[in-house]
Scaffold this active site. Structure first.
Site, PDB file in Angstrom:
ATOM      1  N   GLN A  56      29.184 -24.937  25.220  1.00 32.05           N
ATOM      2  CA  GLN A  56      29.491 -25.271  26.612  1.00 32.05           C
ATOM      3  C   GLN A  56      28.338 -26.032  27.250  1.00 32.05           C
ATOM      4  OE1 GLN A  56      30.948 -21.909  28.808  1.00 32.05           O
ATOM      5  NE2 GLN A  56      30.609 -22.862  30.802  1.00 32.05           N
ATOM      6  N   CYS A 104      34.400 -22.280  30.702  1.00 31.60           N
ATOM      7  CA  CYS A 104      34.524 -21.386  29.549  1.00 31.60           C
ATOM      8  C   CYS A 104      35.985 -21.055  29.285  1.00 31.60           C
ATOM      9  CB  CYS A 104      33.709 -20.120  29.752  1.00 31.60           C
ATOM     10  SG  CYS A 104      34.175 -19.152  31.213  1.00 31.60           S
ATOM     11  N   HIS A 125      33.400 -13.893  32.400  1.00 31.59           N
ATOM     12  CA  HIS A 125      33.400 -14.919  31.355  1.00 31.59           C
ATOM     13  C   HIS A 125      34.680 -14.821  30.532  1.00 31.59           C
ATOM     14  CE1 HIS A 125      31.430 -17.902  28.925  1.00 31.59           C
ATOM     15  NE2 HIS A 125      31.350 -17.142  27.840  1.00 31.59           N
ATOM     16  N   ASN A 168      32.653 -16.017  21.858  1.00 33.65           N
ATOM     17  CA  ASN A 168      32.073 -16.503  23.101  1.00 33.65           C
ATOM     18  C   ASN A 168      32.002 -18.029  23.030  1.00 33.65           C
ATOM     19  OD1 ASN A 168      30.451 -17.257  25.243  1.00 33.65           O
ATOM     20  ND2 ASN A 168      28.834 -15.773  24.830  1.00 33.65           N
ATOM     21  N   TRP A 182      30.331 -20.095  24.478  1.00 34.75           N
ATOM     22  CA  TRP A 182      28.989 -20.650  24.530  1.00 34.75           C
ATOM     23  C   TRP A 182      28.492 -20.981  23.119  1.00 34.75           C
ATOM     24  CZ3 TRP A 182      25.842 -17.110  28.418  1.00 34.75           C
ATOM     25  CH2 TRP A 182      26.299 -17.357  29.710  1.00 34.75           C
TER      26      TRP A 182
END
Length: 699
Positions: free
Chosen positions: A99, A105, A261, A286, A288
């Site tokens: 990201q 997200c 998130h 995740n 990220w």
């Protein structure tokens, strides 16, 4: 300049009937044709620059970057960022990207889910794109946007600072499909800033054109793990979210989870044995690309030493890649919700034979006509759009156990703004009523009395401020009425109602049967004195040729028809009188003779009487809710969609309709309906361009 909205609506409906907007024939976003633009660039040896989403600060959007940082942004093509750029390197994977500075997200978690479903992924990301052969700086992607697939064209200029991408980036430096996909989605949202904040369900639906079901984990069904396991097997996209922290910032909790998130569900195991006990595990990712759960069954947890070497080898991957396992108990404890997006909800009963049928209906709530609000407003609830459903028989495979739902109704709000962040969402909900035997002969909309004496057999638990609400139910054979509504009345918005059924079902909008206006002929008067009075009135205002033009008609209407009513109205405008003359002028002279005038006068006096009877509070104006009654009393049969247009066209900023506006609109409906009846052949009319202009410019 594009054609007027009503024309575009007709065109879109015709295109839809011809298959435009389907996955096989997507609509061209911003009317940009990828193949034509590419051939143009190749023929002239130029690199494409997208004028509809240009490489400048407007495409980044306001509030996302500081002014100092924005001043450092340089838009570069991939070849200017790194040597030998590639669209895809070694396939597409959830581990490809990380990201950037956009809080999207929710979008990236949805991409993570998308990478597991190759067939669906190829619908969104055409894989035959490259930076090598026939490269000219143009790419395209496909999204399902509010009822239709659209093909979105972009150039490959990407925002950078100091030569580095500032938004989503691939972990392989020369791979660019994630950054280009994000740019294409930013274009349909309005800007990169418009991608800030959202839910995975939004992007997952835009990737599939399917439906989603969200389970709140505080009230999760007892068989949630089974549902998730079946959903993974049935090519569903699955996302989830953590609760918000004390602030809106994505802070990391001591357990390793990011607050507020979005995550992707990437796997559900078939149970593994830990010290002889079965354990249900769920795998999460995740977006990220880093930052993982630190509790039981995390990558370095000692719990992995309690399982067989084979299970450990199959499941465990000790990498800082953002992916981890946890138990269903911890999942329900630390996450707020889980969303499953699919083409058909086959996972609900695990006995799918592809029997679900799907119908989609475009609708609209318009203040005063079809925006009736929820059931807390009994006097107006009935005015909401109504959809009549006939269920022919039960699905043979449905049992009375878990998974016996045979109907899914999804209500999605459509935006009225180009920029996603400017869209005002309403609180919306769905109610389903059974149509019992005494009401089965009802034609047209069911009145207020029906809803005052019947309770819903199914309804959404709460009215929610979300893009989409979903209602799952089991309905026995019979007839039903589905009523989508906003919470408050008089809120204008468009929506899409999707109905999925596992039983044989017939669905139609329960408005009046057709849009064509039907106004009964006004009975001619045989009162000689009345006819003499009309003739006297006409001669009083007519010229020496016994004709009246628009200016003279304006004087007659304002001084005579509005006598005693002048304080409540501004009177007939000259433009409205010109329109009346044109509508009644059979000889096309720009004036009305005695017969034409008397024909007009008979109509306007009847319409005035209807107006006065409908104006029950004697305000001198009709509210839009009173308009429905007045139009009905005029003998007009209209669908909700046409009534909505009338309200928007004549209601004005106040939402009220004056006497002169009411007379003008009913007269126009009367005359335009007569024109259609005179010209139609087989229920349709065909006009040459000069004929069309001839009618529309003198009406």
């Amino acid at each position: 300049m594009p054609p007027p909205g009503v024309c575009m609506s007709i065109m879109q409906e015709r295109n839809k009937q011809e298959g435009v907007g389907s996955l096989a024939n997507p609509e061209k976003h911003s009317n940009q044709d990828f193949q034509q633009l590419k051939q143009y660039c190749l023929a002239r040896g130029v690199r494409y620059i997208d004028e509809m989403f240009p490489p400048d600060h407007n495409s980044i959007g306001d509030g996302l970057l500081s002014s100092d940082f924005m001043s450092r942004v340089v838009w570069l093509r991939p070849a200017k960022i790194i040597q030998n750029p590639d669209f895809i390197v070694d396939g597409l994977s959830r581990f490809d990207f990380g990201q950037g500075m956009v809080e999207d997200c929710w979008f990236l978690a949805s991409i993570g889910a998308l990478t597991f479903q190759k067939d669906i992924l190829e619908q969104v990301v055409p894989l035959n794109q490259t930076f090598k052969e026939d490269y000219c700086g143009i790419f395209h992607f496909r999204f399902w946007r509010f009822g239709r697939w659209v093909d979105v064209v972009i150039d490959d200029k990407l925002p950078t600072v100091d030569g580095n991408l500032i938004f989503v980036h691939s972990k392989t430096p020369n791979e660019f499909w994630p950054a280009l996909l994000e740019k294409a989605y930013a274009k349909v949202c309005g800007s990169y800033a418009d991608m800030n904040l959202g839910t995975p369900s939004e992007a997952m639906m835009d990737f599939t054109g399917g439906v989603h079901i969200t389970f709140k984990l505080t009230d999760a069904p007892s068989n949630l793990w089974d549902l998730l396991f079946r959903a993974v097997q049935s090519k569903s996209l699955i996302g989830c979210g953590t609760p918000q922290g004390e602030t809106s910032a994505n802070t990391v909790a001591p357990n390793g989870l990011v607050r507020g998130h979005a995550y992707t569900v990437t796997g559900v195991n078939k149970q593994i044995l830990s010290q002889g006990r079965p354990v249900n595990l769920i795998r999460l990712f995740n977006p990220w690309g880093r930052g993982e759960w630190k509790g039981d069954w995390s990558d370095k947890s000692s719990m992995w030493q309690t399982v067989s070497p084979n299970d450990r080898k199959m499941c465990l991957s000790v990498k800082e890649d953002g992916e981890f396992w946890m138990t269903m108990e911890d999942f329900c404890k630390h996450f707020t919700d889980v969303t499953i997006c699919c083409m058909r909800p086959d996972f609900l009963d695990g006995n799918s034979k592809g029997l679900w049928t799907h119908s989609i209906h475009d609708g609209r709530w318009v203040a005063g006509t079809t925006a009736g609000g929820c059931m807390n407003f009994p006097n107006s609830f009935w005015t909401n759009p109504q959809y009549r459903v006939k269920i022919e028989g039960l699905d043979r495979d449905c049992s009375e156990t878990q998974g016996d739902n045979n109907m899914l109704v999804s209500l999605m709000q459509k935006p009225d703004k180009r920029n996603r962040r400017l869209v005002k969402s309403l609180y919306i909900g769905i109610n389903i009523f059974e149509v019992r035997s005494q009401f089965k002969g009802q034609r047209g909309k069911f009145p207020a009395d029906f809803f005052n004496t019947n309770v819903p057999v199914a309804q959404t638990k709460n009215v929610l401020n979300v893009r989409t609400v979903v209602l799952l139910s089991r309905l026995k054979p019979g007839e039903y009425l589905i009523v989508p509504s906003s919470f408050n009345p008089n809120e204008t918005a468009s929506f899409i109602l999707s109905i999925l059924s596992k039983v044989e079902t017939q669905v139609h909008e329960n408005s009046n049967d057709q849009d064509i206006v039907e106004i009964p002929k006004l009975m001619p008067t045989h009162n000689r004195a009345d006819m003499d009075n009309k003739q006297t009135l006409f001669r009083q205002y007519s010229d020496q040729f016994e004709e009246v033009d628009a200016e003279q008609l304006q004087r007659i209407l304002n001084e005579t028809l509005l006598q005693g009513y002048a304080k409540k109205t501004q009177g007939f405008s000259l433009e409205s009188c010109r329109s009346m003359v044109a509508l009644m002028d059979t000889s096309i002279t720009g004036k009305l003779n005695s017969a034409e005038f008397q024909h007009l006068w008979r109509k306007v006096t009847v319409y005035k009487d209807i107006f006065l009877r409908s104006d029950v509070n004697r305000s001198g104006m009709l509210s839009l809710s009173q308009l429905r009654n007045a139009v009905t009393a005029s003998g007009v049969r209209l669908s909700d969609s046409l009534l909505n247009l009338i309200a928007l066209r004549y209601g004005g900023s106040s939402g009220n309709i004056s006497l002169e506006s009411f007379i003008s609109l009913v007269l126009r409906m009367d005359r335009m309906a007569k024109i259609f009846r005179q010209l139609n052949q087989g229920g349709a009319i065909s006009l040459r361009d000069n004929e069309w202009m001839y009618i529309t410019m003198y009406a």
